[in-house]
Design an enzyme around this catalytic site. Structure first.
Site, PDB file in Angstrom:
ATOM      1  N   GLU A  15       0.904  -1.221   0.093  1.00 10.43           N
ATOM      2  CA  GLU A  15      -0.047   0.068  -0.232  1.00 10.43           C
ATOM      3  C   GLU A  15       1.010   1.241  -0.152  1.00 10.43           C
ATOM      4  O   GLU A  15       1.587   1.416   0.691  1.00 10.43           O
ATOM      5  CB  GLU A  15      -1.095  -0.063   1.183  1.00 10.43           C
ATOM      6  CG  GLU A  15      -1.445   1.251   1.607  1.00 10.43           C
ATOM      7  CD  GLU A  15      -2.338   1.805   0.158  1.00 10.43           C
ATOM      8  OE1 GLU A  15      -3.138   1.064  -0.254  1.00 10.43           O
ATOM      9  OE2 GLU A  15      -2.019   2.909   0.230  1.00 10.43           O
ATOM     10  N   LYS A  16       0.764   1.887  -1.024  1.00 13.33           N
ATOM     11  CA  LYS A  16       1.889   3.096  -1.296  1.00 13.33           C
ATOM     12  C   LYS A  16       1.532   4.259  -0.454  1.00 13.33           C
ATOM     13  O   LYS A  16       2.534   5.031  -0.155  1.00 13.33           O
ATOM     14  CB  LYS A  16       1.699   3.681  -2.691  1.00 13.33           C
ATOM     15  CG  LYS A  16       0.296   4.187  -3.234  1.00 13.33           C
ATOM     16  CD  LYS A  16       0.216   4.753  -4.458  1.00 13.33           C
ATOM     17  CE  LYS A  16      -0.781   5.470  -5.139  1.00 13.33           C
ATOM     18  NZ  LYS A  16      -1.845   4.530  -5.392  1.00 13.33           N
ATOM     19  N   HIS A  17       0.768   4.307   0.280  1.00 11.88           N
ATOM     20  CA  HIS A  17       0.416   5.422   1.276  1.00 11.88           C
ATOM     21  C   HIS A  17       1.112   5.314   2.941  1.00 11.88           C
ATOM     22  O   HIS A  17       1.192   6.313   3.350  1.00 11.88           O
ATOM     23  CB  HIS A  17      -1.208   5.621   1.442  1.00 11.88           C
ATOM     24  CG  HIS A  17      -1.865   6.419   0.403  1.00 11.88           C
ATOM     25  ND1 HIS A  17      -2.385   5.621  -0.485  1.00 11.88           N
ATOM     26  CD2 HIS A  17      -1.823   7.710   0.073  1.00 11.88           C
ATOM     27  CE1 HIS A  17      -2.924   6.307  -1.303  1.00 11.88           C
ATOM     28  NE2 HIS A  17      -2.529   7.728  -1.261  1.00 11.88           N
ATOM     29  N   HIS A  45       4.383   7.001  -4.738  1.00 12.75           N
ATOM     30  CA  HIS A  45       3.053   7.571  -4.625  1.00 12.75           C
ATOM     31  C   HIS A  45       3.248   8.693  -5.655  1.00 12.75           C
ATOM     32  O   HIS A  45       4.287   9.658  -5.638  1.00 12.75           O
ATOM     33  CB  HIS A  45       3.032   8.059  -3.106  1.00 12.75           C
ATOM     34  CG  HIS A  45       1.676   9.018  -2.944  1.00 12.75           C
ATOM     35  ND1 HIS A  45       1.739  10.132  -3.205  1.00 12.75           N
ATOM     36  CD2 HIS A  45       0.413   8.457  -2.246  1.00 12.75           C
ATOM     37  CE1 HIS A  45       0.113  10.551  -2.928  1.00 12.75           C
ATOM     38  NE2 HIS A  45      -0.555   9.585  -2.530  1.00 12.75           N
ATOM     39  N   HIS A  51      -2.355  15.765  -6.352  1.00 10.38           N
ATOM     40  CA  HIS A  51      -2.349  14.421  -5.472  1.00 10.38           C
ATOM     41  C   HIS A  51      -0.778  14.162  -5.007  1.00 10.38           C
ATOM     42  O   HIS A  51       0.000  14.054  -5.796  1.00 10.38           O
ATOM     43  CB  HIS A  51      -2.655  13.339  -6.515  1.00 10.38           C
ATOM     44  CG  HIS A  51      -2.681  12.101  -5.886  1.00 10.38           C
ATOM     45  ND1 HIS A  51      -2.803  10.575  -6.373  1.00 10.38           N
ATOM     46  CD2 HIS A  51      -2.877  11.633  -4.564  1.00 10.38           C
ATOM     47  CE1 HIS A  51      -2.979   9.827  -5.500  1.00 10.38           C
ATOM     48  NE2 HIS A  51      -2.751  10.329  -4.069  1.00 10.38           N
ATOM     49  N   CYS A 115      -2.111  12.077   2.805  1.00 12.17           N
ATOM     50  CA  CYS A 115      -2.301  12.270   1.484  1.00 12.17           C
ATOM     51  C   CYS A 115      -3.301  13.261   1.315  1.00 12.17           C
ATOM     52  O   CYS A 115      -4.420  13.076   2.057  1.00 12.17           O
ATOM     53  CB  CYS A 115      -2.620  10.918   0.733  1.00 12.17           C
ATOM     54  SG  CYS A 115      -3.132  11.360  -1.236  1.00 12.17           S
ATOM     55  N   HIS A 118      -6.506  10.827  -0.080  1.00  6.72           N
ATOM     56  CA  HIS A 118      -6.560   9.607   0.472  1.00  6.72           C
ATOM     57  C   HIS A 118      -6.387   9.386   1.861  1.00  6.72           C
ATOM     58  O   HIS A 118      -6.260   8.265   2.506  1.00  6.72           O
ATOM     59  CB  HIS A 118      -5.671   8.627  -0.286  1.00  6.72           C
ATOM     60  CG  HIS A 118      -6.048   8.496  -1.795  1.00  6.72           C
ATOM     61  ND1 HIS A 118      -5.057   8.846  -2.609  1.00  6.72           N
ATOM     62  CD2 HIS A 118      -6.909   8.238  -2.445  1.00  6.72           C
ATOM     63  CE1 HIS A 118      -5.634   8.755  -3.662  1.00  6.72           C
ATOM     64  NE2 HIS A 118      -6.933   8.424  -4.028  1.00  6.72           N
TER      65      HIS A 118
HETATM   66 FE    FE Z   1      -2.710   9.393  -2.434  1.00  6.90          FE
END
Ligand code: FE
Length: 130
Positions: A15-17, A45, A51, A115, A118
């Site tokens: 999960e990139k976050h 990310h 973003h 983020c 997100h």
């Molecule tokens: Fe994001």
């Protein structure tokens, strides 16, 4: 609802976050050591005007203590903005930082990343003290 309910967690490799915490597993009491926090170590990310990662905060909860301490608050403020329009600016802040700290007690580092679209993500890492 509690503030903690806003924090999402996952395996940072998938999960990139999720903020990644890199530091020694064990440190010497009262001796400075580096803690690197970053987002997107395994899966990048985006870093665009629309973003991007806004900040990473780092906390330390000493084992057995009632209250936690804030170690650092790092803002990532440039994401390609300019008077010409989104993503035309020359400057982007990378969403990673190294902070230096010391502790006399073992405990757990907690990182929270934000983020802009997100939400908030957390991770933690235990530190032993000898
Ligand atoms: Fe994001």
């Amino acid at each position: 609802m509690k503030a903690g309910d806003l924090l999402q967690s996952a395996d940072w490799k998938a999960e990139k976050h999720v903020p990644v915490i890199e530091c020694p597993d064990a440190v010497k009491a009262d001796e400075m050591f580096d803690v690197k926090v970053s987002v997107g170590k395994e899966i990048a990310h985006p870093n665009t005007t629309e973003h991007h990662i806004k900040w990473i905060h780092v906390f330390f909860k000493a084992a057995g203590d009632k209250f936690a301490y804030q170690v650092a608050a790092v803002d990532f403020a440039a994401h390609g903005e300019s008077a010409e329009g989104p993503n035309t600016g020359p400057v982007h802040t990378h969403h990673g930082a190294t902070v230096t700290m010391k502790t006399t007690k073992p405990g757990t580092l907690v990182a929270v990343s934000s983020c802009n679209i997100h939400g908030f993500w957390e991770n933690s890492k235990d530190i032993k003290v000898s």
